[in-house]
Enzyme design. Structure first.
Site, PDB file in Angstrom:
ATOM      1  N   ASP A   3      64.600  26.742  20.497  1.00  0.00           N
ATOM      2  CA  ASP A   3      65.106  25.565  21.185  1.00  0.00           C
ATOM      3  C   ASP A   3      64.753  24.206  20.563  1.00  0.00           C
ATOM      4  OD1 ASP A   3      65.306  27.839  22.748  1.00  0.00           O
ATOM      5  OD2 ASP A   3      65.344  26.700  24.584  1.00  0.00           O
ATOM      6  N   LYS A   4      63.483  23.889  20.431  1.00  0.00           N
ATOM      7  CA  LYS A   4      63.095  22.551  19.997  1.00  0.00           C
ATOM      8  C   LYS A   4      62.821  22.497  18.501  1.00  0.00           C
ATOM      9  CE  LYS A   4      63.425  22.302  24.290  1.00  0.00           C
ATOM     10  NZ  LYS A   4      63.795  23.708  24.405  1.00  0.00           N
TER      11      LYS A   4
ATOM     12  N   SER B  54      67.942  25.861  30.997  1.00  0.00           N
ATOM     13  CA  SER B  54      68.279  26.633  29.807  1.00  0.00           C
ATOM     14  C   SER B  54      69.789  26.751  29.710  1.00  0.00           C
ATOM     15  CB  SER B  54      67.662  28.029  29.901  1.00  0.00           C
ATOM     16  OG  SER B  54      68.228  28.883  28.943  1.00  0.00           O
TER      17      SER B  54
ATOM     18  N   GLU C 217      61.641  23.388  30.896  1.00  0.00           N
ATOM     19  CA  GLU C 217      62.905  24.063  31.181  1.00  0.00           C
ATOM     20  C   GLU C 217      62.747  24.947  32.415  1.00  0.00           C
ATOM     21  OE1 GLU C 217      65.677  25.176  27.851  1.00  0.00           O
ATOM     22  OE2 GLU C 217      64.842  27.106  28.354  1.00  0.00           O
TER      23      GLU C 217
END
Length: 559
Positions: free
Chosen positions: A121-122, A474, A448
């Site tokens: 994700d990041k 998400s 999240e």
């Protein structure tokens, strides 16, 4: 420019050469372009456990093309693994550590070029932000999604977050503990980023759509051998980019940002992509309001590729088999800026002209523009008296019958209390669940919150309740939801003033989020409102982050 460490025209270069030779490099190695490899290999993250092998493929490609690869490590946090009391608060903040790491390592060692390996994700946006700052020739290599998992109930394919829905069923006594335990094994059948169009796969495909990954490489599953070949070709290509002096700022332009936003609309990308696009735009000098307006304006792009969570039939492995990003962009061709540069060292137009899929394209997943799944774009920028500075919804994952929803607020000052209420079955049809003080400052870290909607779905409430928050979701979530509400509660945003029993309307068709309370009453509540930062925040990075971070609508950048 190449470092040419092999020449003795300065004390700095001969010193660099001497020190580098302490790592085992030769004179010949140091006469070649030096290519840094930012590798986020990590045994704690399923999307990253294959990156050590991919990194070797990249190194082989670099050396084949006449460069010298030098690998360095980059941290990686997983939203799923870190979903504990405070672990999840660190995931979004880790994005800026990653960007800083890439910047610092490459500037300190004056690499000629850069390859970035990541998946989740990041990590992907953090790496792209670092590359934008550096502006040295760079290319991104995704680790790829995991393969499809077996069916679960009405779902033709389960995924890593199906367990959360199953837990909702378990709390109602509808499945046994043994069934739940078996599902923990079967819903992740290989390494890789999670199967759905969550933030991990969204951002990996975003990197391709924006021109920073080789054409056709973004969606290749983690265990496919084509993933290794793409890594090898990326290693070769970065040396070519160095020699041709093609840099990220020649590739990531306003036009390619618009292209990527259109692709996100077409595939129903994660809501988190809005935050990351704003943050990447900031690195390139583009105002966040301009980026948000582009998301709003380009939401006319219809939803043409329906992937989980919007679909119970197709996941990201299917998307690759259907032609991946090149096929999506081929369908969008009339809308895209085609004469933009890519890391393939040619234009997008040339990439699409030369696109030749490895297997027959299945058009049952990716549709043409004149036959979309929905004329609503995959993402919606929401506004209204509850979100004066915007919120974000994902129409692609919201069933038609709840795209307009009016209900009664039930409020929670944090996700933990909300989850306890769901477990106790206190959420009822008609409720609009309000989860606040989970924004960038208030969380802190804007964690999240996929568990809330997953559990509501498991309890059969996905089409009879809604959820709004100043936190994040998400890309796997479905139901009626709006996140990223700005200003956040910790900054005194209107979401802090909502009370149990208030009426709230969510309208994704009109992109409206309205609290049915008079201005006079809101003013009275505001006069009574106070905020006390959470005292349990551990000392260190999170406390500094909470002081420096901007609002979600500005990309949650550090100012």
């Amino acid at each position: 420019m190449e470092m040419k460490i092999g020449s003795f025209n300065s004390l700095e270069l001969i010193s660099n050469k001497t020190t580098y030779k302490g790592t085992g490099l030769t004179d010949d190695d140091l006469a070649r372009p030096i290519i840094g490899i930012a590798c986020s290999y990590n045994e704690a993250v399923p999307g990253h456990v294959n990156l050590r092998e991919l990194c070797q493929s990249v190194k082989n490609g670099i050396y084949r093309a006449g460069g010298t690869p030098i690998e360095f490590g980059v941290m990686a946090c997983c939203d799923g693994v870190s979903d504990n009391h405070y672990g999840s608060h660190y995931v979004l903040p880790s994005r800026d550590i990653i960007a800083d790491t890439v910047e610092a390592q490459c500037r300190a060692h004056a690499f000629d070029g850069l390859v970035m390996l990541g998946s989740c994700d990041k990590i992907v946006p953090g790496m792209l932000m670092g590359a934008a700052r550096l502006n040295i020739p760079a290319i991104f290599v995704a680790g790829g999604p995991t393969i499809s998992s077996p069916p679960f109930r009405e779902k033709k394919k389960s995924n890593s977050t199906t367990i959360s829905e199953a837990y909702g069923l378990y709390t109602k006594g509808e499945i046994s503990e043994e069934e739940l335990q078996k599902l923990t094994t079967t819903c992740m059948m290989s390494c890789g980023s999670c199967q759905f169009m969550g933030t991990a796969n969204t951002m990996s495909n975003f990197a391709e759509a924006i021109g920073m990954s080789l054409s056709g490489s973004g969606a290749i599953p983690a265990v496919y051998l084509e993933r290794k070949r793409a890594a090898f070709r990326s290693g070769e290509k970065v040396v070519e980019l160095v020699r041709k002096h093609i840099t990220p700022k020649q590739i990531i332009t306003w036009e390619t940002i618009e292209n990527a936003i259109m692709v996100l609309m077409a595939v129903g990308g994660s809501t988190n992509a809005v935050i990351h696009t704003c943050a990447l735009g900031h690195e390139l000098g583009f105002d966040a309001d301009k980026v948000m307006d582009a998301f709003d304006r380009l939401s006319v792009i219809p939803h043409i590729a329906k992937v989980s969570p919007a679909s119970t039939e197709f996941d990201c492995e299917d998307l690759y088999r259907a032609g991946g990003m090149p096929e999506v962009m081929r369908q969008l061709r009339s809308k895209l800026h085609l004469d933009v540069m890519t890391v393939d060292a040619c234009t997008l137009r040339e990439n699409l002209d030369n696109f030749s899929p490895l297997m027959p394209v299945d058009n049952s997943l990716i549709r043409p523009l004149d036959n979309p799944y929905s004329t609503l774009g995959g993402l919606a920028i929401m506004r209204g008296n509850l979100a004066p500075d915007t919120g974000v919804a994902k129409p692609a994952a919201i069933a038609e019958e709840v795209r307009r929803f009016t209900g009664t607020a039930i409020c929670f000052d944090g996700e933990h209390d909300c989850l306890e209420a769901i477990k106790a079955q206190k959420i009822k049809p008609g409720h609009v669940v309000v989860v606040r003080y989970e924004g960038p400052k208030g969380g802190p870290g804007m964690r999240e919150m996929y568990l809330t909607l997953k559990m509501l779905n498991g309890q059969g409430l996905a089409k009879s309740t809604a959820l709004i928050t100043d936190g994040r979701f998400s890309g796997t979530n479905n139901g009626c939801f709006v996140g990223h509400i700005s200003p956040e509660a910790a900054e005194g945003g209107p979401i802090a003033l909502v009370r149990d029993g208030d009426k709230i309307t969510i309208d994704v068709y009109e992109k409206k989020l309205e609290l049915h309370v008079s201005d006079e009453e809101l003013a009275r509540r505001r006069a009574e409102w106070t905020y006390t930062p959470p005292t349990e925040v551990p000392p260190g990075y999170l406390r500094r982050y909470a002081k420096l971070v901007s609002s979600a609508n500005k990309g949650a950048i550090l100012e």
